[in-house]
Design a protein around this motif. Structure first.
Motif, PDB file in Angstrom:
ATOM      1  N   LEU A 190       0.814  -1.206   0.000  1.00 32.23           N
ATOM      2  CA  LEU A 190       0.000   0.000   0.000  1.00 32.23           C
ATOM      3  C   LEU A 190       0.854   1.265   0.000  1.00 32.23           C
ATOM      4  CD1 LEU A 190      -2.196  -2.115   0.990  1.00 32.23           C
ATOM      5  CD2 LEU A 190      -3.187  -0.227   2.294  1.00 32.23           C
ATOM      6  N   GLU A 191       2.102   1.130   0.452  1.00 37.18           N
ATOM      7  CA  GLU A 191       2.999   2.268   0.687  1.00 37.18           C
ATOM      8  C   GLU A 191       2.440   3.178   1.776  1.00 37.18           C
ATOM      9  OE1 GLU A 191       5.151   2.635  -3.673  1.00 37.18           O
ATOM     10  OE2 GLU A 191       3.508   3.997  -3.210  1.00 37.18           O
ATOM     11  N   LEU A 192       1.744   2.546   2.729  1.00 36.66           N
ATOM     12  CA  LEU A 192       1.137   3.248   3.859  1.00 36.66           C
ATOM     13  C   LEU A 192       1.020   2.285   5.035  1.00 36.66           C
ATOM     14  CD1 LEU A 192      -1.856   5.080   2.119  1.00 36.66           C
ATOM     15  CD2 LEU A 192       0.091   6.214   3.221  1.00 36.66           C
ATOM     16  N   PRO A 193       1.013   2.796   6.269  1.00 40.25           N
ATOM     17  CA  PRO A 193       0.649   1.925   7.390  1.00 40.25           C
ATOM     18  C   PRO A 193      -0.731   1.322   7.159  1.00 40.25           C
ATOM     19  CG  PRO A 193       1.510   4.019   8.173  1.00 40.25           C
ATOM     20  CD  PRO A 193       1.305   4.164   6.690  1.00 40.25           C
ATOM     21  N   VAL A 194      -0.952   0.128   7.667  1.00 42.60           N
ATOM     22  CA  VAL A 194      -2.150  -0.620   7.285  1.00 42.60           C
ATOM     23  C   VAL A 194      -2.916  -1.115   8.503  1.00 42.60           C
ATOM     24  CG1 VAL A 194      -0.936  -2.824   7.127  1.00 42.60           C
ATOM     25  CG2 VAL A 194      -2.960  -2.450   5.723  1.00 42.60           C
ATOM     26  N   ASP A 195      -4.221  -1.250   8.314  1.00 41.92           N
ATOM     27  CA  ASP A 195      -5.184  -1.717   9.310  1.00 41.92           C
ATOM     28  C   ASP A 195      -5.903  -2.911   8.693  1.00 41.92           C
ATOM     29  OD1 ASP A 195      -7.665  -2.114  10.551  1.00 41.92           O
ATOM     30  OD2 ASP A 195      -8.234  -0.015  10.568  1.00 41.92           O
ATOM     31  N   VAL A 196      -5.837  -4.070   9.355  1.00 41.35           N
ATOM     32  CA  VAL A 196      -6.433  -5.302   8.821  1.00 41.35           C
ATOM     33  C   VAL A 196      -7.445  -5.845   9.825  1.00 41.35           C
ATOM     34  CG1 VAL A 196      -5.991  -7.674   8.064  1.00 41.35           C
ATOM     35  CG2 VAL A 196      -4.328  -5.862   7.552  1.00 41.35           C
ATOM     36  N   GLU A 197      -8.648  -6.156   9.347  1.00 42.19           N
ATOM     37  CA  GLU A 197      -9.616  -6.878  10.164  1.00 42.19           C
ATOM     38  C   GLU A 197      -9.658  -8.320   9.667  1.00 42.19           C
ATOM     39  OE1 GLU A 197     -14.352  -6.840  11.418  1.00 42.19           O
ATOM     40  OE2 GLU A 197     -13.429  -5.011  10.624  1.00 42.19           O
ATOM     41  N   PHE A 198      -9.735  -9.273  10.606  1.00 49.02           N
ATOM     42  CA  PHE A 198      -9.637 -10.671  10.215  1.00 49.02           C
ATOM     43  C   PHE A 198     -10.503 -11.550  11.111  1.00 49.02           C
ATOM     44  CE2 PHE A 198      -6.265  -9.747  13.244  1.00 49.02           C
ATOM     45  CZ  PHE A 198      -6.387 -10.760  14.175  1.00 49.02           C
ATOM     46  N   ALA A 199     -10.711 -12.773  10.659  1.00 45.00           N
ATOM     47  CA  ALA A 199     -11.385 -13.805  11.452  1.00 45.00           C
ATOM     48  C   ALA A 199     -10.636 -15.108  11.241  1.00 45.00           C
ATOM     49  CB  ALA A 199     -12.842 -13.952  11.035  1.00 45.00           C
ATOM     50  N   ILE A 200     -10.609 -15.951  12.284  1.00 46.07           N
ATOM     51  CA  ILE A 200      -9.901 -17.225  12.197  1.00 46.07           C
ATOM     52  C   ILE A 200     -10.909 -18.352  12.336  1.00 46.07           C
ATOM     53  CG2 ILE A 200      -8.054 -18.653  13.141  1.00 46.07           C
ATOM     54  CD1 ILE A 200      -6.798 -16.136  14.272  1.00 46.07           C
ATOM     55  N   ASP A 201     -10.982 -19.173  11.288  1.00 39.34           N
ATOM     56  CA  ASP A 201     -11.924 -20.291  11.239  1.00 39.34           C
ATOM     57  C   ASP A 201     -11.234 -21.555  11.739  1.00 39.34           C
ATOM     58  OD1 ASP A 201     -13.900 -22.128  10.638  1.00 39.34           O
ATOM     59  OD2 ASP A 201     -13.466 -22.140   8.483  1.00 39.34           O
ATOM     60  N   PHE A 202     -11.756 -22.128  12.819  1.00 37.22           N
ATOM     61  CA  PHE A 202     -11.190 -23.338  13.397  1.00 37.22           C
ATOM     62  C   PHE A 202     -11.918 -24.603  12.941  1.00 37.22           C
ATOM     63  CE2 PHE A 202      -8.922 -20.465  15.934  1.00 37.22           C
ATOM     64  CZ  PHE A 202      -8.035 -21.114  16.773  1.00 37.22           C
ATOM     65  N   SER A 203     -13.190 -24.485  12.533  1.00 38.66           N
ATOM     66  CA  SER A 203     -13.995 -25.701  12.403  1.00 38.66           C
ATOM     67  C   SER A 203     -14.741 -25.836  11.080  1.00 38.66           C
ATOM     68  CB  SER A 203     -15.026 -25.748  13.542  1.00 38.66           C
ATOM     69  OG  SER A 203     -15.900 -24.631  13.472  1.00 38.66           O
ATOM     70  N   GLY A 204     -14.595 -24.884  10.158  1.00 35.88           N
ATOM     71  CA  GLY A 204     -15.296 -24.992   8.888  1.00 35.88           C
ATOM     72  C   GLY A 204     -14.727 -26.087   8.006  1.00 35.88           C
ATOM     73  N   PRO A 205     -15.402 -26.399   6.906  1.00 39.26           N
ATOM     74  CA  PRO A 205     -14.938 -27.474   6.020  1.00 39.26           C
ATOM     75  C   PRO A 205     -13.526 -27.257   5.498  1.00 39.26           C
ATOM     76  CG  PRO A 205     -17.188 -26.831   5.477  1.00 39.26           C
ATOM     77  CD  PRO A 205     -16.701 -25.840   6.479  1.00 39.26           C
ATOM     78  N   GLU A 206     -13.189 -26.018   5.123  1.00 37.86           N
ATOM     79  CA  GLU A 206     -11.842 -25.747   4.608  1.00 37.86           C
ATOM     80  C   GLU A 206     -10.788 -25.937   5.685  1.00 37.86           C
ATOM     81  OE1 GLU A 206     -10.584 -22.907   1.385  1.00 37.86           O
ATOM     82  OE2 GLU A 206     -12.353 -21.872   2.147  1.00 37.86           O
ATOM     83  N   ALA A 207     -11.100 -25.468   6.902  1.00 36.34           N
ATOM     84  CA  ALA A 207     -10.150 -25.618   8.000  1.00 36.34           C
ATOM     85  C   ALA A 207      -9.923 -27.096   8.316  1.00 36.34           C
ATOM     86  CB  ALA A 207     -10.659 -24.879   9.235  1.00 36.34           C
ATOM     87  N   GLU A 208     -10.985 -27.878   8.297  1.00 34.68           N
ATOM     88  CA  GLU A 208     -10.850 -29.311   8.561  1.00 34.68           C
ATOM     89  C   GLU A 208     -10.028 -29.987   7.470  1.00 34.68           C
ATOM     90  OE1 GLU A 208     -14.678 -30.999   9.136  1.00 34.68           O
ATOM     91  OE2 GLU A 208     -15.018 -30.021  11.084  1.00 34.68           O
ATOM     92  N   ALA A 209     -10.257 -29.560   6.218  1.00 37.55           N
ATOM     93  CA  ALA A 209      -9.493 -30.145   5.114  1.00 37.55           C
ATOM     94  C   ALA A 209      -8.019 -29.764   5.187  1.00 37.55           C
ATOM     95  CB  ALA A 209     -10.087 -29.695   3.776  1.00 37.55           C
ATOM     96  N   ALA A 210      -7.746 -28.531   5.641  1.00 32.65           N
ATOM     97  CA  ALA A 210      -6.363 -28.055   5.734  1.00 32.65           C
ATOM     98  C   ALA A 210      -5.655 -28.598   6.964  1.00 32.65           C
ATOM     99  CB  ALA A 210      -6.341 -26.529   5.751  1.00 32.65           C
ATOM    100  N   GLY A 211      -6.421 -29.089   7.935  1.00 37.56           N
ATOM    101  CA  GLY A 211      -5.820 -29.579   9.166  1.00 37.56           C
ATOM    102  C   GLY A 211      -5.254 -28.477  10.027  1.00 37.56           C
ATOM    103  N   SER A 212      -5.763 -27.257   9.834  1.00 38.57           N
ATOM    104  CA  SER A 212      -5.268 -26.102  10.583  1.00 38.57           C
ATOM    105  C   SER A 212      -6.329 -25.013  10.560  1.00 38.57           C
ATOM    106  CB  SER A 212      -3.977 -25.559   9.950  1.00 38.57           C
ATOM    107  OG  SER A 212      -3.634 -24.294  10.510  1.00 38.57           O
ATOM    108  N   PRO A 213      -6.376 -24.186  11.594  1.00 37.47           N
ATOM    109  CA  PRO A 213      -7.218 -22.994  11.503  1.00 37.47           C
ATOM    110  C   PRO A 213      -6.764 -22.131  10.325  1.00 37.47           C
ATOM    111  CG  PRO A 213      -6.511 -23.356  13.759  1.00 37.47           C
ATOM    112  CD  PRO A 213      -5.724 -24.310  12.913  1.00 37.47           C
TER     113      PRO A 213
END
Length: 613
Positions: free
Chosen positions: A382-405
């Motif tokens: 961005l060439e600027l300080p940054v602000d990120v909002e996020f969520a961590i999925d522990f139990s959805g189908p993708e997380a289960e398939a990846a074996g990790s949050p």
């Protein structure tokens, strides 16, 4: 924002950054080819995306085009995102002839509540409603309907936390889901002209007639849990710069993160969260005393109630979620903090959201190095300080398939540039002129010529009267704002708390004219330094100075001096003092000291404030 800003157009480094050149057209608007978007990003209409959607698209496209944001890129995800561009908003306003109502609301001919009701009750354009049907036919997951204001495209105004977001269960027949989605869109449209938005634009001298609202609709990250609830196990916000470092072992470039259980709504508000630096995750702002850690730990969790179809609040212990064992600690009877290796239901003691294993080890996932690298990479892009909002999925189908949050990026926005610090030298002031002295201040700057101080006394504050007190403060704020008079605001606990037991539950527009905020810790009230919240980001961006007052730590308030000042208004809880010759406020961020004192008569010229960040 809080405080008064000079009404001038600044040419800043931000406006020439790579991010603010992204999608910039010759006419100054931001436009994108709908056929050149990443596969998870869709547009309805040919208008503008607004700042929030554009920030997400910037990060999404960079990763899609091969940018390496972190060594742990395989754990990064984005929600599927559909934008109703500003064209849809403009069509809605024109077909319902709402321009006159907006003008009447913004000029005070009708109330803003009346304006909101007219917008919410208006008819959504049939053509655009039909465009939403195919979207809902393929999308049956819970949804978040977010604002994406065109004014957010301005490099100097983030509008963070100003507009509405609506959470939807997205269940039931198609026609019912369509109606609820359209209702949510109209509620977000209405928030364009709500009191908070009006106060924000007024503080910056922004023209309400130029505002346009795009809508960002995303699938909600998370999974279904007990009691028919849906939520991400962890939500949070991360900032590449920390303007309020809590120890000299940290620098502003070390950044700051706030983690909560549930949706990130608790992370961006003035609520308790686990705060840490991705450079030194073990350093707690609240120290290492177990009693203090427990006191400042999250208790209330925001979740989507699937039966009610809306965001709801639950206590942490009510969730009955075995996965909490991975992110929580137990306070034993002997007062020790212990990790929970088993399901919480099988253990005694109090459960608190500590996140210790998550952020101080890689046993669950490499969260801290991932965030550290992500912030660095995005700030460079961005060439600027940054602000990120996020969520961590522990139990959805993708997380289960990846074996990790999995770490899902929900929003990316520039944090904004901070003016260069100037050294502040606190003057020697006689005790009979000193109103207040603090020794753990945050920020850096000086303001002269403030003639008003609004005090909610901790000695008389009653939490059961909290909302009544907030309205009283709001009326004073309104009168002073109308006269363009800045003021010092003092009160117990945390200003703008949603819980009156923690502080005065004032809304943004009820304190938006304050130039100095003092949060008083006396007796049962203890303000949490909510590092990284939108509340503090607003204070930083507006030059508002923040002084946490801790009498038990040696800070001093001259009550006798205040008692001898002229009173413009007083009720059982609120006192509005005036000062004929004005007040000066000095905050020395380098040494964390601050002072408010009476100006001498010869220096009581009507001088403007001089914020220094």
């Amino acid at each position: 924002m809080l405080g008064r800003q000079p009404r001038r157009r600044r040419t800043s480094r931000a406006s020439s950054s790579r991010f603010f050149r992204f999608g910039l057209a010759a006419d100054g608007s931001y436009r994108f080819d709908p056929f050149a978007l990443p596969p998870q990003f869709r547009m309805l209409g040919t208008g503008q995306l607004g700042g929030k959607a554009r920030g997400l698209l910037f990060a999404m496209k960079a990763m899609h085009d091969g940018a390496r944001l972190t060594r742990f890129q395989h754990l990064l995800r984005f929600p599927d995102s559909t934008v109703l561009t500003s064209e849809v908003f403009e069509t809605f306003m024109e077909e319902n002839r709402l321009q006159d109502a907006v003008r009447a609301g913004c000029e005070g001919t009708i109330t803003l509540d009346e304006l909101s009701e007219r917008i919410v009750s208006a008819t959504f354009p049939r053509a655009w409603a039909e465009e939403l049907i195919p979207f809902l036919e393929r999308e049956t997951r819970p949804l978040v309907v977010r604002s994406s204001s065109v004014m957010e495209d301005d490099p100097d105004h983030s509008f963070a936390g100003i507009y509405l977001s609506v959470f939807l269960a997205n269940t039931g027949p198609l026609d019912a889901r369509l109606k609820r989605l359209i209702d949510a869109i109209k509620r977000v449209y209405a928030s364009t002209f709500a009191p908070n938005a009006r106060a924000y634009r007024k503080r910056h001298g922004l023209d309400w007639r130029k505002e346009r609202m795009a809508i960002l609709v995303q699938n909600m990250i998370g999974g279904p849990y007990e009691h028919d609830l849906f939520y991400p196990l962890v939500g949070g916000v991360a900032f590449s710069r920390n303007y309020y470092p809590w120890t000299d072992r940290l620098t502003p470039d070390d950044g700051v993160v706030r983690l909560v259980v549930g949706t990130g709504t608790r992370a961006v508000g003035r609520e308790y969260a686990r705060v840490f630096s991705p450079r030194r995750p073990g350093l707690r702002p609240e120290g290492f005393d177990v009693g203090t850690i427990v006191r400042y730990s999250q208790e209330t969790v925001d979740v989507l109630d699937m039966e009610a179809g809306e965001l709801a609040q639950r206590k942490l212990y009510e969730l009955d979620n075995p996965l909490l064992a991975t992110i929580c600690s137990r306070v034993d009877a002997d007062g020790e903090l212990r990790e929970t290796p088993h399901a919480p239901a099988g253990l005694g003691g109090r459960l608190i959201a500590s996140f210790t294993s998550l952020i101080e080890t890689d046993a669950i996932m490499p969260l801290t190095p991932l965030i550290r690298e992500l912030l660095t990479a995005l700030a460079e892009l961005l060439e600027l300080p940054v602000d990120v909002e996020f969520a961590i999925d522990f139990s959805g189908p993708e997380a289960e398939a990846a074996g990790s949050p999995l770490f899902s990026i929900l929003q990316v926005r520039p944090l904004g540039s901070r003016p260069e610090h100037r050294r502040i030298h606190l003057p020697q002031v006689r005790e009979d002129r000193s109103v207040l002295e603090c020794h753990q201040v945050l920020g850096n700057g000086r303001i002269d010529g403030i003639r008003h101080l609004v005090l909610v006394s901790p000695e008389t504050y009653r939490w059961d009267k909290g909302y009544e007190i907030a309205r009283s403060v709001g009326r004073i704020n309104h009168r002073l704002s109308e006269r363009d008079e800045p003021y010092v605001l003092m009160g117990p606990g945390r200003w703008a708390s949603t819980n009156p037991q923690l502080g005065v539950p004032a809304q943004y527009n009820e304190i938006a004219g304050a130039s100095v905020i003092v949060e008083m810790s006396t007796g049962s009230f203890a303000p949490e330094l909510s590092y990284g919240t939108h509340f503090y980001a607003d204070m930083v961006g507006s030059g508002v100075l923040y002084l946490p007052f801790r009498e038990e730590a040696g800070d001093r308030l001259n009550r006798d001096l205040l008692a001898n000042q002229e009173v413009a208004y007083r009720d059982e809880f609120v006192t509005h003092y005036t000062f004929r010759h004005g007040l000066s406020v000095f905050v020395d961020g380098e040494h964390q000291r601050g002072i408010i004192f009476l100006q001498r008569p010869r220096s009581a010229r009507a001088r403007r404030r001089r914020p220094m960040g």
